[in-house]
Design a protein around this motif. Structure first.
Motif, mmCIF file in Angstrom:
data_model
loop_
_atom_site.group_PDB
_atom_site.id
_atom_site.type_symbol
_atom_site.label_atom_id
_atom_site.label_comp_id
_atom_site.label_asym_id
_atom_site.label_seq_id
_atom_site.Cartn_x
_atom_site.Cartn_y
_atom_site.Cartn_z
ATOM 1 N N ALA A 22 59.580 60.839 -19.799
ATOM 2 C CA ALA A 22 60.249 59.719 -19.130
ATOM 3 C C ALA A 22 61.747 59.742 -19.411
ATOM 4 O O ALA A 22 62.560 59.539 -18.504
ATOM 5 C CB ALA A 22 59.645 58.390 -19.588
ATOM 6 N N ILE A 23 62.111 60.004 -20.652
ATOM 7 C CA ILE A 23 63.530 60.071 -21.008
ATOM 8 C C ILE A 23 64.200 61.257 -20.328
ATOM 9 O O ILE A 23 65.301 61.130 -19.785
ATOM 10 C CB ILE A 23 63.695 60.116 -22.538
ATOM 11 C CG1 ILE A 23 63.232 58.785 -23.147
ATOM 12 C CG2 ILE A 23 65.140 60.429 -22.924
ATOM 13 C CD1 ILE A 23 63.104 58.794 -24.654
ATOM 14 N N CYS A 26 65.058 60.714 -16.762
ATOM 15 C CA CYS A 26 66.201 59.816 -16.570
ATOM 16 C C CYS A 26 67.474 60.395 -17.168
ATOM 17 O O CYS A 26 68.379 59.659 -17.584
ATOM 18 C CB CYS A 26 65.893 58.444 -17.181
ATOM 19 S SG CYS A 26 64.594 57.574 -16.296
ATOM 20 N N ALA A 30 67.625 56.771 -22.634
ATOM 21 C CA ALA A 30 66.420 56.006 -22.986
ATOM 22 C C ALA A 30 66.420 54.636 -22.313
ATOM 23 O O ALA A 30 65.366 54.147 -21.897
ATOM 24 C CB ALA A 30 66.309 55.853 -24.491
ATOM 25 N N GLU A 32 67.672 53.798 -19.374
ATOM 26 C CA GLU A 32 67.271 53.990 -17.986
ATOM 27 C C GLU A 32 65.776 54.283 -17.884
ATOM 28 O O GLU A 32 65.120 53.848 -16.944
ATOM 29 C CB GLU A 32 68.085 55.110 -17.330
ATOM 30 C CG GLU A 32 69.540 54.748 -17.105
ATOM 31 C CD GLU A 32 69.718 53.538 -16.207
ATOM 32 O OE1 GLU A 32 69.040 53.459 -15.159
ATOM 33 O OE2 GLU A 32 70.543 52.668 -16.542
ATOM 34 N N ALA A 33 65.246 55.005 -18.859
ATOM 35 C CA ALA A 33 63.811 55.298 -18.861
ATOM 36 C C ALA A 33 63.005 54.020 -19.027
ATOM 37 O O ALA A 33 62.000 53.819 -18.342
ATOM 38 C CB ALA A 33 63.472 56.293 -19.977
ATOM 39 N N LEU A 37 60.387 52.426 -16.310
ATOM 40 C CA LEU A 37 58.999 52.132 -16.666
ATOM 41 C C LEU A 37 58.655 50.666 -16.394
ATOM 42 O O LEU A 37 57.528 50.355 -15.994
ATOM 43 C CB LEU A 37 58.736 52.502 -18.130
ATOM 44 C CG LEU A 37 58.777 54.007 -18.419
ATOM 45 C CD1 LEU A 37 58.741 54.256 -19.916
ATOM 46 C CD2 LEU A 37 57.640 54.725 -17.718
#
Length: 76
Positions: A22-23, A26, A30, A32-33, A37
């Motif tokens: 996820a990171i 993006c 973090a 933005e991740a 989510l």
């Protein structure tokens, strides 16, 4: 208890890998991740609520949250 530990280790590894993915998706940010989510979670919750409305109370046997309140609301 060793069996229980073996069952949780893959889950922890999967969560770590998912967080890394996820990171990375993006651009390494973090914050933005986390925002992405949250948006994804809101979308899934909206889909789930729509499905709850479509399930009959008899089939669910009252196990779905808010089924009775949803049935009393007028249809749009």
């Amino acid at each position: 208890m060793k069996a229980a530990r073996d069952q949780t280790e893959p889950v922890v590894h999967d969560i770590e890998a998912a967080a890394d993915q996820a990171i990375a998706a993006c651009g390494g940010d973090a914050r933005e991740a986390v925002k992405a989510l949250i948006v994804a979670n809101d979308f899934l919750e909206a889909q789930l609520e729509g499905l709850w409305r479509k399930v009959s109370t008899g089939y669910a046997q009252g196990r779905l949250p808010g089924t009775r309140e949803q049935r009393s609301e007028p249809d749009d």
